[in-house]
Enzyme design. Structure first.
Site, PDB file in Angstrom:
ATOM      1  N   SER A 168     -24.121   0.911   5.533  1.00 35.85           N
ATOM      2  CA  SER A 168     -23.455   2.016   6.190  1.00 35.85           C
ATOM      3  C   SER A 168     -24.333   3.248   6.360  1.00 35.85           C
ATOM      4  O   SER A 168     -23.944   4.206   7.023  1.00 35.85           O
ATOM      5  CB  SER A 168     -22.192   2.394   5.420  1.00 35.85           C
ATOM      6  OG  SER A 168     -22.504   2.816   4.092  1.00 35.85           O
ATOM      7  N   LEU A 177     -16.917   2.876   5.836  1.00 39.72           N
ATOM      8  CA  LEU A 177     -18.178   2.757   5.084  1.00 39.72           C
ATOM      9  C   LEU A 177     -18.489   1.334   4.641  1.00 39.72           C
ATOM     10  O   LEU A 177     -19.541   1.083   4.061  1.00 39.72           O
ATOM     11  CB  LEU A 177     -18.181   3.660   3.834  1.00 39.72           C
ATOM     12  CG  LEU A 177     -18.110   5.162   4.043  1.00 39.72           C
ATOM     13  CD1 LEU A 177     -18.114   5.879   2.697  1.00 39.72           C
ATOM     14  CD2 LEU A 177     -19.265   5.658   4.897  1.00 39.72           C
ATOM     15  N   ILE A 226     -22.970   0.459  -1.848  1.00 39.87           N
ATOM     16  CA  ILE A 226     -21.979  -0.239  -2.655  1.00 39.87           C
ATOM     17  C   ILE A 226     -22.094  -1.754  -2.478  1.00 39.87           C
ATOM     18  O   ILE A 226     -21.630  -2.520  -3.310  1.00 39.87           O
ATOM     19  CB  ILE A 226     -20.544   0.234  -2.337  1.00 39.87           C
ATOM     20  CG1 ILE A 226     -19.552  -0.249  -3.407  1.00 39.87           C
ATOM     21  CG2 ILE A 226     -20.104  -0.230  -0.944  1.00 39.87           C
ATOM     22  CD1 ILE A 226     -18.161   0.338  -3.266  1.00 39.87           C
ATOM     23  N   GLY A 227     -22.726  -2.176  -1.375  1.00 36.02           N
ATOM     24  CA  GLY A 227     -22.924  -3.602  -1.153  1.00 36.02           C
ATOM     25  C   GLY A 227     -24.201  -3.891  -0.375  1.00 36.02           C
ATOM     26  O   GLY A 227     -24.391  -4.999   0.106  1.00 36.02           O
ATOM     27  N   SER A 235     -25.776  -0.802   1.413  1.00 39.68           N
ATOM     28  CA  SER A 235     -25.789   0.231   2.445  1.00 39.68           C
ATOM     29  C   SER A 235     -27.043   1.081   2.487  1.00 39.68           C
ATOM     30  O   SER A 235     -27.291   1.768   3.477  1.00 39.68           O
ATOM     31  CB  SER A 235     -24.563   1.141   2.300  1.00 39.68           C
ATOM     32  OG  SER A 235     -23.387   0.419   2.565  1.00 39.68           O
ATOM     33  N   LYS A 263     -26.664  11.533   4.397  1.00 41.83           N
ATOM     34  CA  LYS A 263     -25.603  10.702   4.946  1.00 41.83           C
ATOM     35  C   LYS A 263     -24.315  11.513   5.018  1.00 41.83           C
ATOM     36  O   LYS A 263     -24.068  12.383   4.170  1.00 41.83           O
ATOM     37  CB  LYS A 263     -25.420   9.478   4.043  1.00 41.83           C
ATOM     38  CG  LYS A 263     -24.435   8.433   4.536  1.00 41.83           C
ATOM     39  CD  LYS A 263     -24.422   7.252   3.570  1.00 41.83           C
ATOM     40  CE  LYS A 263     -23.520   6.125   4.043  1.00 41.83           C
ATOM     41  NZ  LYS A 263     -23.553   4.972   3.096  1.00 41.83           N
TER      42      LYS A 263
END
Length: 585
Positions: free
Chosen positions: A218, A192, A239-240, A242, A143
């Site tokens: 993301s 992001l 983080i949530g 991705s 990434k």
């Protein structure tokens, strides 16, 4: 998907747009001329998964190599010198560039240096008879957050253009030690913090199953690339959701480890300094073997000696053998979260959970219903932490170049014309439950959110532990199975639900995603309207159309407790095997 502008057009653009055009041209020029598809199937060809086989750019051997999804098998071939690293890297490189032309998934292409690395690994194996590490010769995609010496790390912002890294991030350093060949970097959204993949520099990434749909975000560039089999193993962040959202949308496997189990130091990031809900990195692949090979290799390299935040926890074979879950061969108890009380899943997700339940029960395991616990409180707490700076981080980064902050992922008419593909007409934009971004929170207000989050974690853990009274195993529920998202891949601009995944980030639960099935319009018929939880639930209900989602991958997530990476992976193997056996049976 490579963008090119004439000189006269470019000089009339604002500086930030000129920088974008220059970066796009640089990306275009980094590709060998004979790797371009002579004629791109743009109009009337939404699913492009068959193009690698039909376009004529890949030899039969290159197709054979890149169609091999078992990373363990690829590594065995490389260690035995049956496949050289040069030919393997070249094959995946060609397919990655092909995938990029169809989905716009790449940001950095560095063919010469990657092949030089592969040649070096081949030489070492030939001269010594020994591989250079557990990932010897394996191409690995990254990434566009993981800094590599000598390369820009744009990370979705124009301000990243022209900033070259003077050293590798820790994960890249460890990949080199393990014998891997980092060979491409992949697209991300600006900030992001979107569950989609679009930015002003590289544009929008498309889902190869249907290019009018999003691959998620993301880590959406990784998702599209891996779905096209342009990489055997990718590294993303979460983080949530991705890692898990793109994996669910693109038919992949992934693992979201707990905070600091893997080394993040040196990676570029948004919201730097926000450590209440930490971003983590993890593997993405077309096979579960890819996840295990990655985890054992990286943890075996003792990353805590390079990253001061990394937890000092070696790979635990006892946990892999489910020592805290009744042991291998024992009966597990899974709980199904049919509905999180915030957004009700679409019919294909409900069918996937039913399939999984039946497969597990057929394999001798127990399955019970999960009772949701304080979800709205957890959702609001997490989302408020994410916007506690009032978007200051995003605005500051945009101001460095003068580019605008992207406020919607819905494609514009200009974008459709530039891409050469007509997207689905947009649906009404769905607003998050927490409302608009607040002003800066005071430090004390943020501390109180952190305090609330700790209390919510304790409450949720106690709730999980209390399930011991219902499992029949003498243990609490071994793992929870739920949707990763309430729907499959959706039209660009409409991926607004993330709480099924964010729940795990807020609670720091180790979580995997695994593919289950595909959308079948004959089976996954729309349900009658239910009593909606909120406006978002209503909008997502109205989004479902059988024709739009036909053939899309349907994935679920398996949720374990904090720092249960070994056990979560092993339980995912068990679930995946049960599903496959159920289909065969």
């Amino acid at each position: 998907m490579f963008g090119e502008s004439s000189h006269s057009e470019t000089v009339q653009l604002p500086k930030w747009r000129r920088l974008c055009a220059q970066k796009q041209k640089s990306l275009h020029d980094s590709v060998p001329s004979d790797w371009f598809i002579p004629r791109l199937p743009l109009q009337g060809h939404p699913n492009v998964l068959d193009v690698p086989e039909k376009c004529g750019l890949l030899t039969e051997r290159e197709l054979m190599i890149t169609e091999t999804t078992d990373v363990g098998l690829i590594l065995a071939k490389l260690r035995a010198a049956e496949w050289s690293s040069v030919e393997t890297t070249t094959a995946f490189y060609k397919r990655a560039v092909l995938a990029h032309q169809l989905t716009n998934c790449l940001t950095e292409i560095f063919v010469d240096s990657a092949l030089e690395r592969a040649r070096h690994l081949d030489d070492v194996l030939r001269n010594t008879g020994k591989p250079v590490g557990p990932l010897h010769g394996l191409p690995v995609s990254l990434k566009d957050q993981f800094t590599m010496k000598g390369l820009e790390t744009v990370m979705g912002y124009v301000s990243g253009i022209g900033k070259y890294a003077d050293k590798d991030s820790v994960i890249v350093e460890i990949l080199y030690r393990c014998g891997a060949v980092p060979f491409v970097r992949t697209n991300v959204p600006q900030t992001l913090m979107w569950g989609e993949t679009f930015n002003n520099v590289f544009g929008r990434t498309l889902n190869p199953y249907n290019r009018s749909l999003t691959p998620g975000g993301s880590s959406g560039g990784e998702g599209a690339l891996l779905a096209m089999k342009g990489s055997p193993l990718g590294v993303g962040t979460d983080i949530g959701g991705s890692l898990r959202i793109p994996s669910a949308f693109c038919g992949l496997y992934t693992l979201r480890p707990s905070y600091a189990r893997l080394p993040y130091y040196g990676a570029a990031n948004a919201l730097n300094g926000q450590e209440s809900i930490s971003s983590v990195l993890g593997p993405m692949a077309n096979s579960l073997s890819g996840l295990k090979e990655f985890m054992t290799a990286i943890i075996g390299a003792k990353p805590w000696d390079l990253d001061p935040v990394n937890i000092r926890k070696p790979w635990n074979e006892e946990e892999w053998n489910l020592s805290e879950h009744g042991g291998i061969g024992g009966h597990l108890c899974f709980a199904i979260m049919w509905d999180n009380g915030v957004v009700r899943p679409h019919p294909p997700l409900i069918r996937a959970m039913q399939m999984t339940k039946e497969a597990l029960e057929k394999a001798g395991h127990r399955v019970i219903d999960w009772e949701c616990h304080r979800h709205i409180e957890i959702y609001k707490n997490a989302e408020t932490i994410f916007v506690a700076d009032g978007s200051h981080d995003y605005m500051t980064e945009c101001e460095k170049s003068g580019e605008p902050l992207i406020r919607t992922m819905v494609p514009s008419e200009d974008e459709e014309a530039a891409v050469g593909y007509e997207f689905e007409p947009p649906y009404p934009f769905v607003k998050a439950l927490v409302g608009d971004s607040p002003e800066h929170l005071k430090a004390y207000e943020l501390w109180k959110l952190h305090e609330e989050k700790r209390e919510l974690r304790k409450s949720h853990l106690d709730h999980w532990q209390s399930t011991v009274s219902r499992t029949g195993t003498g243990r609490p529920v071994d793992a929870i199975i739920s949707p990763a998202v309430a729907y499959t891949a959706v039209p660009h601009g409409l991926n607004t639900d993330s709480f099924y995944t964010t729940l795990c980030n807020a609670m720091d639960y180790t979580t995997s995603v695994f593919p289950v099935t595909r959308v079948d319009p004959k089976v996954d018929i729309p349900k009658e309207p239910h009593e909606f939880y909120n406006h978002e639930d209503e909008a997502i209900y109205k989004l479902y159309r059988t024709d739009l989602f036909d053939g899309c991958p349907v994935g679920l997530q398996l949720i374990g407790k904090t720092l249960e990476e070994e056990a979560v992976m092993r339980m995912t193997f068990i679930v995946d095997d049960a599903l496959k056996q159920s289909i065969v049976g």
